[in-house]
Each structure stands twice: as C-alpha cells, then as structure tokens.
Design a protein around this motif. Structure first.
Motif, PDB file in Angstrom:
ATOM      1  N   ASP A   1       0.803  -1.222   0.000  1.00 37.09           N
ATOM      2  CA  ASP A   1       0.000   0.000   0.000  1.00 37.09           C
ATOM      3  C   ASP A   1       0.837   1.273   0.000  1.00 37.09           C
ATOM      4  OD1 ASP A   1      -2.340  -1.383  -0.113  1.00 37.09           O
ATOM      5  OD2 ASP A   1      -2.767  -1.297   2.028  1.00 37.09           O
ATOM      6  N   MET A   2       1.962   1.281   0.698  1.00 43.06           N
ATOM      7  CA  MET A   2       2.768   2.498   0.748  1.00 43.06           C
ATOM      8  C   MET A   2       3.388   2.815  -0.616  1.00 43.06           C
ATOM      9  SD  MET A   2       2.512   4.108   3.534  1.00 43.06           S
ATOM     10  CE  MET A   2       3.878   5.263   3.411  1.00 43.06           C
ATOM     11  N   VAL A   3       3.817   1.785  -1.328  1.00 39.56           N
ATOM     12  CA  VAL A   3       4.398   2.008  -2.659  1.00 39.56           C
ATOM     13  C   VAL A   3       3.326   2.497  -3.629  1.00 39.56           C
ATOM     14  CG1 VAL A   3       5.513   0.903  -4.637  1.00 39.56           C
ATOM     15  CG2 VAL A   3       6.231   0.318  -2.317  1.00 39.56           C
ATOM     16  N   THR A   4       2.151   1.865  -3.570  1.00 39.39           N
ATOM     17  CA  THR A   4       1.060   2.292  -4.440  1.00 39.39           C
ATOM     18  C   THR A   4       0.625   3.706  -4.116  1.00 39.39           C
ATOM     19  OG1 THR A   4       0.305  -0.013  -4.462  1.00 39.39           O
ATOM     20  CG2 THR A   4      -1.190   1.633  -5.349  1.00 39.39           C
ATOM     21  N   LEU A   5       0.561   4.027  -2.833  1.00 43.22           N
ATOM     22  CA  LEU A   5       0.235   5.395  -2.417  1.00 43.22           C
ATOM     23  C   LEU A   5       1.256   6.387  -2.968  1.00 43.22           C
ATOM     24  CD1 LEU A   5      -1.296   7.476  -0.640  1.00 43.22           C
ATOM     25  CD2 LEU A   5       0.255   6.850   1.222  1.00 43.22           C
ATOM     26  N   THR A   6       2.522   5.989  -2.965  1.00 47.87           N
ATOM     27  CA  THR A   6       3.578   6.862  -3.476  1.00 47.87           C
ATOM     28  C   THR A   6       3.374   7.162  -4.954  1.00 47.87           C
ATOM     29  OG1 THR A   6       5.168   5.997  -1.866  1.00 47.87           O
ATOM     30  CG2 THR A   6       6.074   7.067  -3.822  1.00 47.87           C
ATOM     31  N   LEU A   7       3.021   6.142  -5.732  1.00 48.65           N
ATOM     32  CA  LEU A   7       2.801   6.346  -7.164  1.00 48.65           C
ATOM     33  C   LEU A   7       1.606   7.262  -7.411  1.00 48.65           C
ATOM     34  CD1 LEU A   7       3.413   2.704  -8.460  1.00 48.65           C
ATOM     35  CD2 LEU A   7       4.990   4.640  -8.501  1.00 48.65           C
ATOM     36  N   ILE A   8       0.529   7.032  -6.679  1.00 46.40           N
ATOM     37  CA  ILE A   8      -0.650   7.884  -6.829  1.00 46.40           C
ATOM     38  C   ILE A   8      -0.340   9.307  -6.400  1.00 46.40           C
ATOM     39  CG2 ILE A   8      -2.968   8.319  -5.917  1.00 46.40           C
ATOM     40  CD1 ILE A   8      -3.423   5.336  -5.900  1.00 46.40           C
ATOM     41  N   GLN A   9       0.386   9.453  -5.290  1.00 39.18           N
ATOM     42  CA  GLN A   9       0.743  10.789  -4.819  1.00 39.18           C
ATOM     43  C   GLN A   9       1.650  11.478  -5.822  1.00 39.18           C
ATOM     44  OE1 GLN A   9      -0.353  12.233  -1.614  1.00 39.18           O
ATOM     45  NE2 GLN A   9       0.181  13.926  -2.970  1.00 39.18           N
ATOM     46  N   GLY A  10       2.527  10.722  -6.476  1.00 41.96           N
ATOM     47  CA  GLY A  10       3.392  11.310  -7.493  1.00 41.96           C
ATOM     48  C   GLY A  10       2.597  11.883  -8.645  1.00 41.96           C
ATOM     49  N   VAL A  11       1.583  11.145  -9.107  1.00 41.02           N
ATOM     50  CA  VAL A  11       0.724  11.636 -10.183  1.00 41.02           C
ATOM     51  C   VAL A  11      -0.029  12.883  -9.726  1.00 41.02           C
ATOM     52  CG1 VAL A  11      -1.279  11.097 -11.625  1.00 41.02           C
ATOM     53  CG2 VAL A  11       0.477   9.356 -11.229  1.00 41.02           C
ATOM     54  N   VAL A  12      -0.574  12.829  -8.502  1.00 37.65           N
ATOM     55  CA  VAL A  12      -1.310  13.973  -7.963  1.00 37.65           C
ATOM     56  C   VAL A  12      -0.396  15.191  -7.858  1.00 37.65           C
ATOM     57  CG1 VAL A  12      -2.403  14.865  -5.871  1.00 37.65           C
ATOM     58  CG2 VAL A  12      -3.038  12.617  -6.737  1.00 37.65           C
ATOM     59  N   ASN A  13       0.811  14.984  -7.341  1.00 37.53           N
ATOM     60  CA  ASN A  13       1.776  16.088  -7.238  1.00 37.53           C
ATOM     61  C   ASN A  13       2.050  16.722  -8.596  1.00 37.53           C
ATOM     62  OD1 ASN A  13       2.018  15.546  -4.527  1.00 37.53           O
ATOM     63  ND2 ASN A  13       4.004  14.539  -4.692  1.00 37.53           N
ATOM     64  N   THR A  14       2.221  15.863  -9.594  1.00 30.89           N
ATOM     65  CA  THR A  14       2.539  16.342 -10.940  1.00 30.89           C
ATOM     66  C   THR A  14       1.479  17.320 -11.436  1.00 30.89           C
ATOM     67  OG1 THR A  14       3.736  14.308 -11.509  1.00 30.89           O
ATOM     68  CG2 THR A  14       2.892  15.648 -13.335  1.00 30.89           C
ATOM     69  N   PHE A  15       0.217  16.940 -11.297  1.00 34.97           N
ATOM     70  CA  PHE A  15      -0.846  17.793 -11.816  1.00 34.97           C
ATOM     71  C   PHE A  15      -1.090  19.009 -10.930  1.00 34.97           C
ATOM     72  CE2 PHE A  15      -1.647  13.921 -14.208  1.00 34.97           C
ATOM     73  CZ  PHE A  15      -1.843  14.444 -15.474  1.00 34.97           C
ATOM     74  N   VAL A  16      -0.818  18.906  -9.642  1.00 36.44           N
ATOM     75  CA  VAL A  16      -0.909  20.087  -8.776  1.00 36.44           C
ATOM     76  C   VAL A  16       0.115  21.127  -9.213  1.00 36.44           C
ATOM     77  CG1 VAL A  16      -0.442  20.961  -6.446  1.00 36.44           C
ATOM     78  CG2 VAL A  16      -1.895  18.950  -6.758  1.00 36.44           C
ATOM     79  N   LEU A  17       1.351  20.691  -9.409  1.00 35.53           N
ATOM     80  CA  LEU A  17       2.405  21.603  -9.850  1.00 35.53           C
ATOM     81  C   LEU A  17       2.109  22.163 -11.245  1.00 35.53           C
ATOM     82  CD1 LEU A  17       5.525  19.558  -8.669  1.00 35.53           C
ATOM     83  CD2 LEU A  17       4.727  21.715  -7.691  1.00 35.53           C
ATOM     84  N   PHE A  18       1.639  21.298 -12.123  1.00 35.53           N
ATOM     85  CA  PHE A  18       1.384  21.690 -13.512  1.00 35.53           C
ATOM     86  C   PHE A  18       0.275  22.742 -13.582  1.00 35.53           C
ATOM     87  CE2 PHE A  18      -0.885  20.950 -17.567  1.00 35.53           C
ATOM     88  CZ  PHE A  18       0.150  21.194 -18.456  1.00 35.53           C
ATOM     89  N   PHE A  19      -0.866  22.451 -12.996  1.00 31.13           N
ATOM     90  CA  PHE A  19      -2.001  23.362 -13.120  1.00 31.13           C
ATOM     91  C   PHE A  19      -1.824  24.627 -12.286  1.00 31.13           C
ATOM     92  CE2 PHE A  19      -4.168  19.444 -14.569  1.00 31.13           C
ATOM     93  CZ  PHE A  19      -4.626  19.926 -15.786  1.00 31.13           C
ATOM     94  N   SER A  20      -1.076  24.554 -11.187  1.00 29.97           N
ATOM     95  CA  SER A  20      -0.824  25.772 -10.412  1.00 29.97           C
ATOM     96  C   SER A  20       0.006  26.752 -11.238  1.00 29.97           C
ATOM     97  CB  SER A  20      -0.114  25.443  -9.097  1.00 29.97           C
ATOM     98  OG  SER A  20       1.176  24.905  -9.318  1.00 29.97           O
ATOM     99  N   ARG A  21       0.924  26.245 -12.061  1.00 30.25           N
ATOM    100  CA  ARG A  21       1.728  27.120 -12.908  1.00 30.25           C
ATOM    101  C   ARG A  21       0.943  27.608 -14.126  1.00 30.25           C
ATOM    102  NH1 ARG A  21       4.373  25.098  -9.346  1.00 30.25           N
ATOM    103  NH2 ARG A  21       6.449  25.798  -8.727  1.00 30.25           N
ATOM    104  N   ILE A  22       0.016  26.806 -14.608  1.00 29.31           N
ATOM    105  CA  ILE A  22      -0.874  27.272 -15.672  1.00 29.31           C
ATOM    106  C   ILE A  22      -1.733  28.426 -15.140  1.00 29.31           C
ATOM    107  CG2 ILE A  22      -2.840  26.668 -17.122  1.00 29.31           C
ATOM    108  CD1 ILE A  22      -0.237  25.487 -18.107  1.00 29.31           C
TER     109      ILE A  22
END
Length: 298
Positions: free
Chosen positions: A156-177
């Motif tokens: 679960d921790m590894v899977t959570l990390t992957l999901i959090q990585g995707v979430v982080n990516t779009f948070v950073l991306f759209f905040s800069r947009i």
C-alpha cells in the motif's frame, strides 16, 4: 492513518519547499526566458520530476519520520513476556503473509492505534500503541497486527507513493498554468514572470493540494477494506471484527478520547455541519460501521 498523515505531511512540505527554493533561485524565470512557460510538454515533464521526487522522498523517509515523531520504542530484544509475544506474533503473521519480518516497536499513546510503513515489503516497520496493548485482548491485538501486515503485503505504501506522485505532478502543472494566466492575462505582464505569478502559483498550489488530497484519501479508504480482509484471513474474521468493535466503542466514550478520534477524522461532526457533509472526503479510513459490515458480509 498515522502512516498516511506523516506521509502526506512530509510530501506537502517537500512540495512547498521545492517550489519556494526554485522560485527563489529564479528557476521559473529562467524557464520563461527560454519559452518553457509556453511549452506544456516540457512543463509537464518538469512537474513530473519534482512531483514524483517529493512522493519518493516521503516514502523513503517514512520509517524515520514515524520513529521520530511517534517516539517509537523499538523492540530489538524483547524485555518481557508481552514484547516476546508481539515479536513471535508478528513473525508468524509475516511468514503467513509472505513478507519479511518487519521492525517492531511500541509508541506512547493512550488510544488504541497501530501503523505500518516502509518502502520495502521485506524492510517495513510495524508499531502499536501502549493503549492498544492495554485495551484489547491478544486475539484483537493479533488481528490489528494482521491488518497492518496486510498493508505491507499489499504494497500500500508504494502504491500510495505512485498515486501521490501523479497527484503532485498535476498540482504543480495546473498551479503554474493558473499563475501564467493570472500574470499574463489578468495582470497584463509581458516580461518574464511578475510577483502576481509567484503569489498565484503558491496559492493555487495550496488549494489544489488540498483538493487533490481527496483523491489520495479515497484510495486510502479502499485499501483499508483490503487490509481488513487480509487481517481477517490471517487472524480470523471474529478477531478482526472484535478489534473494530472495540475501537468503535472506544471512540464513542464521552471523554477527551472522543475528541482525539474526531481530530483524526473517525467521527462525523455535528448534524448539518461542514464536517458531516464533506469531512468524509478527507478521511483516510472508512467509517468503522462500514468496515465491520464489509467483514460480516464477506
């Protein structure tokens, strides 16, 4: 929920720090001068690198964070019969689940609680609270330990990390947009990035992170059902249901204990309150009644 909370706190801090440091050293301005602010592909790649780095660092630091902030006393050599029982029980459960023997510890808390964390199924950490050992019988404690081992076995921790990585990516991306839109369209700045860009990026990043946490919390709730099922398979449905029933009775006690559980999101707020209507979206665990019902119906 402790492992989720520590993971999210670390991840959020890393993202804010990374954004602040990169802004301080003018990384966004350098990107703008080279036209990168208009190159969405390059921006997305950059956000993915930072986003996944934040979640991976959080995962790698999860055991250290848990030990440090929860004041976990590690059981390297059992000092009494209870610790010996804990070691032998976790060893047996780990063997049955097909994972390596985790590090084992006890942390000072009057509430019944436990967590498992770590980046590797064979190098994890499992810890229980002093309150859990005092309030639950051994069959129930064994079921709780089996639940935590279930998290480890399910990765679960590894899977959570992957999901959090995707979430982080779009948070950073759209905040800069959003920052680019505010800076160029609303404030009409045509030279590099102005102060409006950096302020709007930081505000958008915080708001989007809060909203994105609902996705992570939804995932966490689904994994709790799977860990309950694993606990029931390893320790028996009766013991797993008994442990959840004991926890339910504990947080319904009219005392400071109830307030503590409310803070962790286990109880609903007052009727008609914002917490009752929307608080469940930010809960890392499903309601105990739902978890008990799922085990009874399996």
């Amino acid at each position: 929920m402790l492992r989720i909370g520590l993971f999210l706190l670390t991840n959020f801090a890393i993202l804010l720090l990374a954004g602040a440091v990169l802004s301080f050293f003018g990384f966004d301005s350098i990107m703008a001068q080279n036209g990168v602010d208009l190159n969405l592909t390059a921006l997305l790649v950059w956000c993915a690198v930072i986003g996944f780095a934040g979640s991976i660092i959080s995962l790698l630091a999860s055991k250290w964070m848990a030990k440090k902030f929860m004041h976990v006393r590690m059981i390297d050599q059992p000092k009494n019969e209870t610790e010996q029982w804990l070691v032998s029980t976790v060893e047996s459960l780990s063997k049955d689940a097909g994972v390596g023997m985790p590090e084992l510890g006890i942390f000072p808390s009057p509430q019944s609680n436990a967590f498992a964390t770590g980046w590797n199924k064979n190098k994890s950490l499992v810890a229980v609270s002093e309150g859990l050992l005092q309030r639950m019988n051994r069959d129930e404690v064994r079921a709780v330990l089996a639940h935590e081992i279930g998290h480890v076995a399910n990765g679960d921790m590894v899977t959570l990390t992957l999901i959090q990585g995707v979430v982080n990516t779009f948070v950073l991306f759209f905040s800069r947009i959003i920052g680019h839109f505010v800076d160029r369209v609303i404030l009409k700045n045509e030279q590099g990035h102005g102060i409006g860009y950096f302020i709007s990026v930081m505000i958008a990043q915080i708001i989007l992170t809060i909203l994105a946490s609902m996705v992570v919390m939804w995932f966490s709730r689904r994994r709790e059902f799977r860990a309950d099922e694993a606990g029931a398979q390893l320790a028996g449905s009766t013991a797993m249901i008994g442990a959840l029933e004991k926890l339910k009775a504990e947080y319904n006690m009219p005392s400071d204990m109830g307030e503590t559980f409310t803070a962790f999101g286990l109880k609903n707020g007052r009727t008609g309150s914002f917490q009752e209507k929307f608080g469940h979206l930010f809960m890392s665990h499903p309601p105990l009644d739902a978890r008990i019902a799922a085990l009874k119906n399996r």
